[in-house]
Write a protein that holds these residues in place. Structure first.
Motif, mmCIF file in Angstrom:
data_model
loop_
_atom_site.group_PDB
_atom_site.id
_atom_site.type_symbol
_atom_site.label_atom_id
_atom_site.label_comp_id
_atom_site.label_asym_id
_atom_site.label_seq_id
_atom_site.Cartn_x
_atom_site.Cartn_y
_atom_site.Cartn_z
ATOM 1 N N ASN A 102 0.826 -1.208 0.000
ATOM 2 C CA ASN A 102 0.000 0.000 0.000
ATOM 3 C C ASN A 102 0.861 1.259 0.000
ATOM 4 O O ASN A 102 0.561 2.228 -0.719
ATOM 5 N N SER A 103 1.924 1.255 0.786
ATOM 6 C CA SER A 103 2.817 2.423 0.808
ATOM 7 C C SER A 103 3.510 2.620 -0.529
ATOM 8 O O SER A 103 3.670 3.749 -1.006
ATOM 9 N N ALA A 104 3.939 1.518 -1.153
ATOM 10 C CA ALA A 104 4.592 1.633 -2.457
ATOM 11 C C ALA A 104 3.620 2.162 -3.503
ATOM 12 O O ALA A 104 3.975 3.031 -4.319
ATOM 13 N N LEU A 105 2.376 1.660 -3.482
ATOM 14 C CA LEU A 105 1.372 2.167 -4.418
ATOM 15 C C LEU A 105 1.106 3.649 -4.196
ATOM 16 O O LEU A 105 1.066 4.438 -5.155
ATOM 17 N N TYR A 106 0.949 4.035 -2.956
ATOM 18 C CA TYR A 106 0.685 5.431 -2.618
ATOM 19 C C TYR A 106 1.846 6.328 -3.039
ATOM 20 O O TYR A 106 1.654 7.355 -3.714
ATOM 21 N N ALA A 107 3.071 5.951 -2.669
ATOM 22 C CA ALA A 107 4.224 6.814 -2.933
ATOM 23 C C ALA A 107 4.543 6.899 -4.422
ATOM 24 O O ALA A 107 4.822 7.985 -4.948
ATOM 25 N N VAL A 108 4.495 5.775 -5.126
ATOM 26 C CA VAL A 108 4.863 5.773 -6.551
ATOM 27 C C VAL A 108 3.831 6.535 -7.379
ATOM 28 O O VAL A 108 4.183 7.401 -8.206
ATOM 29 N N LEU A 109 2.544 6.249 -7.188
ATOM 30 C CA LEU A 109 1.509 6.941 -7.970
ATOM 31 C C LEU A 109 1.458 8.418 -7.636
ATOM 32 O O LEU A 109 1.295 9.258 -8.533
ATOM 33 N N ALA A 110 1.572 8.764 -6.365
ATOM 34 C CA ALA A 110 1.565 10.177 -5.992
ATOM 35 C C ALA A 110 2.737 10.915 -6.632
ATOM 36 O O ALA A 110 2.588 12.054 -7.103
ATOM 37 N N THR A 111 3.897 10.283 -6.682
ATOM 38 C CA THR A 111 5.069 10.923 -7.295
ATOM 39 C C THR A 111 4.888 11.076 -8.797
ATOM 40 O O THR A 111 5.191 12.142 -9.368
ATOM 41 N N GLY A 223 16.910 18.608 -10.608
ATOM 42 C CA GLY A 223 15.784 19.236 -9.926
ATOM 43 C C GLY A 223 14.554 18.349 -9.896
ATOM 44 O O GLY A 223 13.842 18.277 -8.883
ATOM 45 N N ILE A 224 14.280 17.670 -10.994
ATOM 46 C CA ILE A 224 13.132 16.759 -11.038
ATOM 47 C C ILE A 224 13.347 15.586 -10.082
ATOM 48 O O ILE A 224 12.416 15.164 -9.376
ATOM 49 N N ALA A 225 14.571 15.064 -10.027
ATOM 50 C CA ALA A 225 14.857 13.955 -9.118
ATOM 51 C C ALA A 225 14.696 14.380 -7.662
ATOM 52 O O ALA A 225 14.132 13.633 -6.852
ATOM 53 N N ALA A 226 15.178 15.576 -7.326
ATOM 54 C CA ALA A 226 15.035 16.049 -5.948
ATOM 55 C C ALA A 226 13.569 16.230 -5.578
ATOM 56 O O ALA A 226 13.135 15.850 -4.481
ATOM 57 N N THR A 227 12.780 16.800 -6.484
ATOM 58 C CA THR A 227 11.355 16.981 -6.221
ATOM 59 C C THR A 227 10.644 15.644 -6.083
ATOM 60 O O THR A 227 9.779 15.470 -5.212
ATOM 61 N N ALA A 228 10.981 14.687 -6.944
ATOM 62 C CA ALA A 228 10.361 13.364 -6.860
ATOM 63 C C ALA A 228 10.708 12.675 -5.545
ATOM 64 O O ALA A 228 9.848 12.018 -4.936
ATOM 65 N N ILE A 229 11.949 12.816 -5.088
ATOM 66 C CA ILE A 229 12.339 12.197 -3.819
ATOM 67 C C ILE A 229 11.595 12.830 -2.663
ATOM 68 O O ILE A 229 11.152 12.139 -1.728
ATOM 69 N N PHE A 230 11.438 14.151 -2.703
ATOM 70 C CA PHE A 230 10.657 14.824 -1.655
ATOM 71 C C PHE A 230 9.234 14.275 -1.593
ATOM 72 O O PHE A 230 8.716 13.968 -0.513
ATOM 73 N N MET A 231 8.593 14.159 -2.746
ATOM 74 C CA MET A 231 7.218 13.666 -2.773
ATOM 75 C C MET A 231 7.141 12.201 -2.341
ATOM 76 O O MET A 231 6.221 11.807 -1.606
ATOM 77 N N PHE A 232 8.090 11.394 -2.782
ATOM 78 C CA PHE A 232 8.085 9.977 -2.405
ATOM 79 C C PHE A 232 8.233 9.819 -0.901
ATOM 80 O O PHE A 232 7.489 9.055 -0.258
ATOM 81 N N PHE A 233 9.183 10.540 -0.309
ATOM 82 C CA PHE A 233 9.380 10.440 1.140
ATOM 83 C C PHE A 233 8.163 10.954 1.903
ATOM 84 O O PHE A 233 7.768 10.379 2.921
ATOM 85 N N ALA A 234 7.583 12.061 1.431
ATOM 86 C CA ALA A 234 6.412 12.606 2.111
ATOM 87 C C ALA A 234 5.250 11.628 2.064
ATOM 88 O O ALA A 234 4.504 11.483 3.048
#
Length: 306
Positions: A102-111, A223-234
């Motif tokens: 569930n966490s992987a689905l949430y984090a990957v799709l949200a990112t 910049g895109i990688a940093a933003t994606a990592i922020f969203m994934f962690f959040a």
């Protein structure tokens, strides 16, 4: 009459007067290594202290996760013996694999949804001049400052009427409309890319989406990688959102909310609780370890221009 002079080699100094490594003479390789280590510690003393302060809680959690329930919270800091079965008990006590999914689905799709919606918006604010862009950017800044609790009740009512409460979709789908912080971060990075590249691509006949796809995106990978990592962690660490929308449906719990519920049930068994904490932390550490270079580069360059 000539006098024959004989040249004799100089006598070696007595053994008592020879330079000794112990008395400040020629240093040995071991003493050189010791001096280098001590010099490095002296130069990086502050960083060493900070590293110890940051790593000490992690080491404590790791050691506690390998202790039995009788040994935790005692004066002993070293597991005796190592309770490796704590990590297997976690998987048999709760549906941890499902929570990870569930966490992987949430984090990957949200990112992914965030990137699809926020990258074009940030490009438009950074590279396209249009009337009202300043007002729109100010609105995005205000949206960043707005606490999510302010809109929680009306948004929850909306998702409840759509029949999506009890699932993670109320947390995933809003990312298709963009994320204020991500748009801000990406815009700041796009401003560091010289506009001459985009102008040259327009002269070659590319439209705005062509300029974005062929010119800007390849140059904005950090910049895109940093933003994606922020969203994934959040998303991975999100607790408030799952508490609001999935608390009544354990099948939709992510690991952040599952860990909180596990701690409530097994609060006295700190070995199992710490073992689950380590398992939840491992994916985040692995992702940051492999992406730290582009992450640091992206964070460094996002604040170059205003």
């Amino acid at each position: 009459m000539t006098t024959a002079t004989s040249s004799t080699p100089p006598l070696a100094p007595p053994a008592s007067k020879r330079p000794s490594p112990a008395k400040g003479g020629i240093p040995t390789p071991r003493s050189l290594r010791t001096r280098r280590v001590l010099g490095w510690i002296a130069e990086h003393a502050v960083l060493v202290v900070l590293a110890v302060l940051f790593l000490a809680p992690v080491v404590f959690v790791l050691l506690t996760s390998l202790m039995s329930s009788q040994q935790t919270l005692t004066a002993s800091l070293w597991p005796q013996p190592f309770a490796w079965d704590n990590y297997t008990k976690v998987f048999t006590s709760v549906p941890l694999a499902q929570w990870f999914g569930n966490s992987a689905l949430y984090a990957v799709l949200a990112t992914l949804f965030m990137l699809v919606s926020s990258v074009p918006a940030a490009y438009a604010l950074a590279k396209i001049k249009f009337r009202g862009s300043g007002v729109l950017f100010t609105a995005i800044i205000v949206a960043m400052l707005l606490p999510p609790q302010v809109t929680a009740i009306p948004v929850y009512v909306m998702w409840s009427q759509l029949g999506l409460t009890g699932t993670l979709w109320p947390l995933i789908l809003p990312n298709l409309l963009g994320d204020a912080f991500s748009i801000f971060l990406l815009r700041q990075f796009f401003l560091t890319i010289p506009s001459e590249y985009a102008d040259a691509a327009r002269i070659d006949g590319n439209g705005e989406f062509g300029v974005l796809w062929r010119v800007v995106l390849p140059m904005a990978k950090p910049g895109i990688a940093a933003t994606a990592i922020f969203m994934f962690f959040a998303s991975w660490n999100d607790y408030y959102g799952p508490l609001l929308y999935t608390s009544e449906n354990p099948a939709s719990w992510p690991v952040a909310y599952g860990l909180a519920s596990f701690r409530g049930v097994h609060g006295t068994d700190w070995g199992l609780t710490m073992a689950m904490t380590m398992l939840v932390t491992i994916p985040v550490v692995i992702i940051f370890f492999f992406a730290q270079r582009v992450f640091v580069e992206g964070i460094t360059l996002t604040g170059v221009k205003g």
